[in-house]
Design a protein around this motif. Structure first.
Motif, mmCIF file in Angstrom:
data_model
loop_
_atom_site.group_PDB
_atom_site.id
_atom_site.type_symbol
_atom_site.label_atom_id
_atom_site.label_comp_id
_atom_site.label_asym_id
_atom_site.label_seq_id
_atom_site.Cartn_x
_atom_site.Cartn_y
_atom_site.Cartn_z
ATOM 1 N N GLY A 133 0.804 -1.219 0.000
ATOM 2 C CA GLY A 133 0.000 0.000 0.000
ATOM 3 C C GLY A 133 0.835 1.266 0.000
ATOM 4 O O GLY A 133 0.300 2.362 -0.087
ATOM 5 N N SER A 134 2.162 1.126 0.104
ATOM 6 C CA SER A 134 3.036 2.298 0.067
ATOM 7 C C SER A 134 2.958 2.956 -1.293
ATOM 8 O O SER A 134 2.601 2.333 -2.294
ATOM 9 C CB SER A 134 4.487 1.895 0.351
ATOM 10 N N ARG A 135 3.318 4.223 -1.325
ATOM 11 C CA ARG A 135 3.261 5.023 -2.547
ATOM 12 C C ARG A 135 4.668 5.282 -3.077
ATOM 13 O O ARG A 135 5.662 5.070 -2.373
ATOM 14 C CB ARG A 135 2.574 6.366 -2.261
ATOM 15 N N VAL A 136 4.739 5.767 -4.307
ATOM 16 C CA VAL A 136 6.032 6.107 -4.898
ATOM 17 C C VAL A 136 6.752 7.125 -4.019
ATOM 18 O O VAL A 136 7.969 7.051 -3.826
ATOM 19 C CB VAL A 136 5.862 6.622 -6.348
ATOM 20 N N ALA A 137 6.012 8.074 -3.444
ATOM 21 C CA ALA A 137 6.621 9.068 -2.549
ATOM 22 C C ALA A 137 7.323 8.390 -1.372
ATOM 23 O O ALA A 137 8.391 8.835 -0.945
ATOM 24 C CB ALA A 137 5.563 10.044 -2.040
ATOM 25 N N ALA B 64 1.926 9.780 -6.033
ATOM 26 C CA ALA B 64 0.773 9.261 -5.285
ATOM 27 C C ALA B 64 0.426 7.820 -5.672
ATOM 28 O O ALA B 64 -0.386 7.190 -5.009
ATOM 29 C CB ALA B 64 -0.439 10.150 -5.511
ATOM 30 N N ARG B 65 1.054 7.270 -6.714
ATOM 31 C CA ARG B 65 0.731 5.919 -7.176
ATOM 32 C C ARG B 65 1.203 4.876 -6.176
ATOM 33 O O ARG B 65 2.277 4.982 -5.602
ATOM 34 C CB ARG B 65 1.394 5.666 -8.537
ATOM 35 N N ARG B 66 0.380 3.840 -5.996
ATOM 36 C CA ARG B 66 0.773 2.732 -5.119
ATOM 37 C C ARG B 66 1.851 1.890 -5.784
ATOM 38 O O ARG B 66 1.849 1.712 -6.989
ATOM 39 C CB ARG B 66 -0.423 1.843 -4.808
ATOM 40 N N LEU B 67 2.740 1.379 -4.957
ATOM 41 C CA LEU B 67 3.838 0.550 -5.455
ATOM 42 C C LEU B 67 3.359 -0.847 -5.791
ATOM 43 O O LEU B 67 2.439 -1.368 -5.165
ATOM 44 C CB LEU B 67 4.951 0.462 -4.409
ATOM 45 N N ARG C 2 -4.667 2.393 -10.678
ATOM 46 C CA ARG C 2 -5.257 1.662 -9.555
ATOM 47 C C ARG C 2 -4.219 1.090 -8.600
ATOM 48 O O ARG C 2 -4.567 0.448 -7.635
ATOM 49 C CB ARG C 2 -6.120 0.505 -10.066
ATOM 50 N N GLY C 3 -2.945 1.304 -8.890
ATOM 51 C CA GLY C 3 -1.907 0.753 -8.018
ATOM 52 C C GLY C 3 -1.703 -0.727 -8.220
ATOM 53 O O GLY C 3 -1.237 -1.422 -7.336
ATOM 54 N N GLY C 4 -2.064 -1.230 -9.385
ATOM 55 C CA GLY C 4 -1.871 -2.639 -9.708
ATOM 56 C C GLY C 4 -3.165 -3.425 -9.650
ATOM 57 O O GLY C 4 -4.174 -2.962 -9.128
ATOM 58 N N PHE C 5 -3.114 -4.604 -10.220
ATOM 59 C CA PHE C 5 -4.256 -5.514 -10.198
ATOM 60 C C PHE C 5 -4.192 -6.345 -8.929
ATOM 61 O O PHE C 5 -3.116 -6.783 -8.519
ATOM 62 C CB PHE C 5 -4.204 -6.458 -11.410
ATOM 63 N N THR C 6 -5.326 -6.572 -8.309
ATOM 64 C CA THR C 6 -5.382 -7.476 -7.157
ATOM 65 C C THR C 6 -6.032 -8.794 -7.534
ATOM 66 O O THR C 6 -5.828 -9.793 -6.861
ATOM 67 C CB THR C 6 -6.150 -6.838 -5.981
ATOM 68 N N THR C 7 -6.816 -8.798 -8.629
ATOM 69 C CA THR C 7 -7.418 -10.021 -9.155
ATOM 70 C C THR C 7 -7.421 -9.954 -10.674
ATOM 71 O O THR C 7 -7.455 -8.870 -11.254
ATOM 72 C CB THR C 7 -8.874 -10.225 -8.681
#
Length: 155
Positions: free
Chosen positions: A37-41, A62-65, A126-131
């Motif tokens: 859930g961490s961000r690029v920042a 602000a994008r999720r890693l 969306r910070g990546g796919f979870t499913t």
């Protein structure tokens, strides 16, 4: 412009962490484990911040890693590194939706340049796919195309 300080997070554990590589114009380049859930920042901060001559203008702070990604600080927009194409036969390769390049995604049945770009844009926003089922939310992927792609991708 108001700066938002990264929120303190608990120490990462094996199940709640992402491993990322921060490189480029950064004070302490290297591989870091950060909480999911961490961000690029947060990655930039963990690596000691940008060097004096660097700009983060090409990064979405602000994008999720995404686990396993590389963040290049100071690279021109659109010049972020891409993973090499798989050496295996594209017909039998199962792609990870969170790490596949647009070139790799174009090898999927019915996926061309435009749809591959939409998939990577969805992933970035969306910070990546979870499913794998989230592919249905990508514009241009209907039920039939989803059923063709589904066995060839994973998260």
């Amino acid at each position: 412009m108001t700066q938002i300080a990264p929120t303190p997070k608990p120490p990462p554990s094996a199940t709640t962490a992402v491993t990322i590589h921060v490189t480029g114009k950064i004070r302490n380049p290297g591989v870091y484990r950060l909480p999911t859930g961490s961000r690029v920042a947060d990655a930039v901060t963990a690596a000691g911040g940008v060097s004096r001559t660097a700009s983060t203008g090409s990064l979405n702070l602000a994008r999720r890693l995404i686990d396993g990604e590389q963040i290049v600080v100071g690279a021109p927009a659109g010049q972020q590194p891409q993973q090499p194409l798989p050496a295996a036969d594209p017909a039998t390769t199962v792609l990870d939706l969170n790490t596949a390049t647009t070139d790799q995604l174009e090898q999927l049945p019915g996926v061309g340049e435009v749809l591959a770009a939409r998939i990577t844009e969805f992933r970035t926003n969306r910070g990546g796919f979870t499913t794998v089922d989230q592919l249905r939310e990508v514009t241009g992927i209907g039920p039939r195309k989803f059923e063709e792609i589904k066995p060839k991708v994973r998260v």
